[in-house]
Write an enzyme that holds these catalytic residues in place. Structure first.
Site, PDB file in Angstrom:
ATOM      1  N   THR A   1      16.936   8.484 -39.046  1.00 53.83           N
ATOM      2  CA  THR A   1      17.121   7.673 -40.248  1.00 53.83           C
ATOM      3  C   THR A   1      17.884   8.444 -41.317  1.00 53.83           C
ATOM      4  O   THR A   1      18.786   7.902 -41.965  1.00 53.83           O
ATOM      5  CB  THR A   1      15.762   7.216 -40.808  1.00 53.83           C
ATOM      6  OG1 THR A   1      15.140   6.348 -39.865  1.00 53.83           O
ATOM      7  CG2 THR A   1      15.936   6.482 -42.131  1.00 53.83           C
TER       8      THR A   1
ATOM      9  N   ALA B   1      15.640   7.549 -48.214  1.00 52.46           N
ATOM     10  CA  ALA B   1      14.735   7.716 -47.080  1.00 52.46           C
ATOM     11  C   ALA B   1      14.537   9.183 -46.703  1.00 52.46           C
ATOM     12  O   ALA B   1      15.420  10.021 -46.881  1.00 52.46           O
ATOM     13  CB  ALA B   1      15.260   6.941 -45.874  1.00 52.46           C
TER      14      ALA B   1
ATOM     15  N   GLY C   1      13.236   2.754 -33.179  1.00 49.83           N
ATOM     16  CA  GLY C   1      13.785   1.817 -34.150  1.00 49.83           C
ATOM     17  C   GLY C   1      14.985   2.340 -34.907  1.00 49.83           C
ATOM     18  O   GLY C   1      15.362   1.794 -35.951  1.00 49.83           O
TER      19      GLY C   1
ATOM     20  N   GLY D   1      13.278   3.953 -28.648  1.00 52.89           N
ATOM     21  CA  GLY D   1      12.103   3.168 -28.984  1.00 52.89           C
ATOM     22  C   GLY D   1      11.586   3.429 -30.381  1.00 52.89           C
ATOM     23  O   GLY D   1      10.567   2.872 -30.785  1.00 52.89           O
TER      24      GLY D   1
ATOM     25  N   GLU E   1       8.005  12.459 -36.033  1.00 52.71           N
ATOM     26  CA  GLU E   1       7.007  13.301 -35.378  1.00 52.71           C
ATOM     27  C   GLU E   1       5.807  13.604 -36.269  1.00 52.71           C
ATOM     28  O   GLU E   1       4.704  13.863 -35.780  1.00 52.71           O
ATOM     29  CB  GLU E   1       7.664  14.612 -34.934  1.00 52.71           C
ATOM     30  CG  GLU E   1       8.705  14.404 -33.865  1.00 52.71           C
ATOM     31  CD  GLU E   1       9.890  15.343 -34.035  1.00 52.71           C
ATOM     32  OE1 GLU E   1      10.210  16.038 -33.072  1.00 52.71           O
ATOM     33  OE2 GLU E   1      10.483  15.376 -35.134  1.00 52.71           O
TER      34      GLU E   1
ATOM     35  N   ALA F   1      13.792  15.776 -34.069  1.00 53.05           N
ATOM     36  CA  ALA F   1      13.624  16.410 -35.376  1.00 53.05           C
ATOM     37  C   ALA F   1      13.507  15.393 -36.514  1.00 53.05           C
ATOM     38  O   ALA F   1      13.833  15.700 -37.655  1.00 53.05           O
ATOM     39  CB  ALA F   1      14.767  17.391 -35.659  1.00 53.05           C
ATOM     40  N   SER F   2      13.057  14.187 -36.188  1.00 57.00           N
ATOM     41  CA  SER F   2      12.844  13.152 -37.216  1.00 57.00           C
ATOM     42  C   SER F   2      14.081  12.951 -38.076  1.00 57.00           C
ATOM     43  O   SER F   2      13.998  12.826 -39.294  1.00 57.00           O
ATOM     44  CB  SER F   2      11.632  13.529 -38.094  1.00 57.00           C
ATOM     45  OG  SER F   2      10.485  13.702 -37.315  1.00 57.00           O
TER      46      SER F   2
END
Length: 367
Positions: free
Chosen positions: A91, A289, A49, A47, A294, A87-88
């Site tokens: 991307t 990026a 993206g 969820g 989080e 852990a983000s």
């Protein structure tokens, strides 16, 4: 007896990724005979993206329309390795893996196109699904013609693979906490200014407005980034004012038997929001990026707590900041007493520290 307003500000930094065994991600891409792109990746879509952003990375790298890219990541048996959607990192780390795979398959496409069009691969480019000689768009062939020639004419399969490994696994010195390699891929930064209203009779705290700024490196999908920031703001309000988890977690007994019994923020609690996206590209991130996962709910709790202090002169150090805790802190303030929840002797970084909040609510640290 009145309602008081206050403003507080907090800034944070947040790591991208978590270097466990180098934090690897892998991806594999194939071109079908009709020129469409199939992607096999270990990234799980929860969820956040991730697939949307990675699809954009692939389409941009190869040079095809977004809707030409399809995904297959339903099974760990058929998908390449990915440490996980946490852990983000989806991307940055997984995005780098698919970008590398896309660059690899693009090179295979251009090699095949060079044979078909009888021109050097270095003189070709792909844009919007068309392969053409640089500076001569009239020479273009649809990617389906190149992929068809590979499949039915040359007996080849156009594929590409890619991976990303941040560094060798980070090893931490158990005594000093020193690490031999960075435990992250990049650092993101954020700030939040919160305006609150505090009722000194009921103890109720209302967040009136928030102004937030996030350095995300490069916003590959600005709409998703804004949604992440706004959603994080509401989560941050819930963490600060409503949601009680300690000391119960991971037990769910305190939550009640029905969803409505657990206090969580709703749209009625959403304050006036102003969000600013700052782009300070990472030299190693896909298209520059960095993380925006989080971290989106980290800066609101301290900003709100500082705003409450600005409004009524009390420090609240335990979350959630309930009306009962606000009223107790005001009572302690008015009595000129030491706050038993805050004052005392502590050991911080091997040093004895005294904390005293008596008086106007200011905090003093005395080594």
């Amino acid at each position: 007896m009145a309602k008081h307003r206050g403003i507080g500000m907090a800034t944070i930094e947040y790591p991208t990724g978590m270097n466990q065994n180098g934090d690897p991600s892998q991806a594999w891409i194939k071109v079908k005979p009709d020129g469409r792109i199939d992607v096999y990746s270990g990234t799980s879509e929860i969820g956040n993206g991730a697939i949307t952003v990675q699809t954009q990375i692939i389409a941009e790298t190869v040079g095809v329309p977004l809707n030409w890219v399809t995904w297959d990541n339903h099974s760990t048996d058929s998908s390449p390795v990915c440490t996980g959607t946490f852990a983000s990192r989806a991307t940055f780390v997984a995005g780098n893996a698919v970008r590398n795979a896309a660059a690899d398959v693009k090179a295979r496409i251009l090699e095949m196109a060079a044979e078909v069009m009888e021109v050097g691969a270095e003189d070709l480019e792909i844009e919007d699904g068309m392969v053409s000689v640089k500076g001569a768009p009239d020479t273009a062939l649809d990617l389906s013609e190149i992929a068809g020639a590979a499949t039915y004419g040359a007996g080849r399969m156009l594929t590409g693979s890619g991976a990303h490994l941040t560094t060798p696994a980070t090893i931490t010195d158990p005594k000093t906490g020193e690490v031999d390699n960075p435990p992250h891929s990049a650092i993101s930064y954020a700030g939040c200014v919160a305006e609150v209203e505090v009722d000194d009779v009921t103890g109720e705290v209302t967040v009136i407005a928030m102004n937030q700024a996030y350095d995300v490196g490069k916003a590959i999908n600005p709409t998703q980034v804004e949604g992440q920031i706004e959603g994080g703001a509401l989560m941050g309000i819930g963490l600060t004012l409503l949601e009680e988890s300690y000391p119960y977690y991971p037990s769910t007994e305190h939550r009640g038997s029905r969803f409505g019994q657990y206090l969580a923020p709703t749209m009625d609690d959403l304050p006036e929001l102003e969000c600013t996206i700052i782009e300070s590209p990472s030299v190693t991130g896909p298209f520059g990026a960095k993380a925006i996962g989080e971290m989106s709910n980290n800066s609101q709790p301290p900003a709100i707590a500082i705003a409450i202090h600005d409004a009524v002169g009390v420090w609240l150090t335990e979350l959630p900041i309930t009306p009962e805790r606000v009223l107790k802190a005001i009572e302690v303030r008015d009595a000129g007493e030491a706050d038993p929840h805050r004052d005392g002797k502590y050991v911080i970084f091997d040093r004895d520290v005294s904390i005293n909040s008596v008086g106007d609510g200011t905090l003093t640290w005395t080594p």
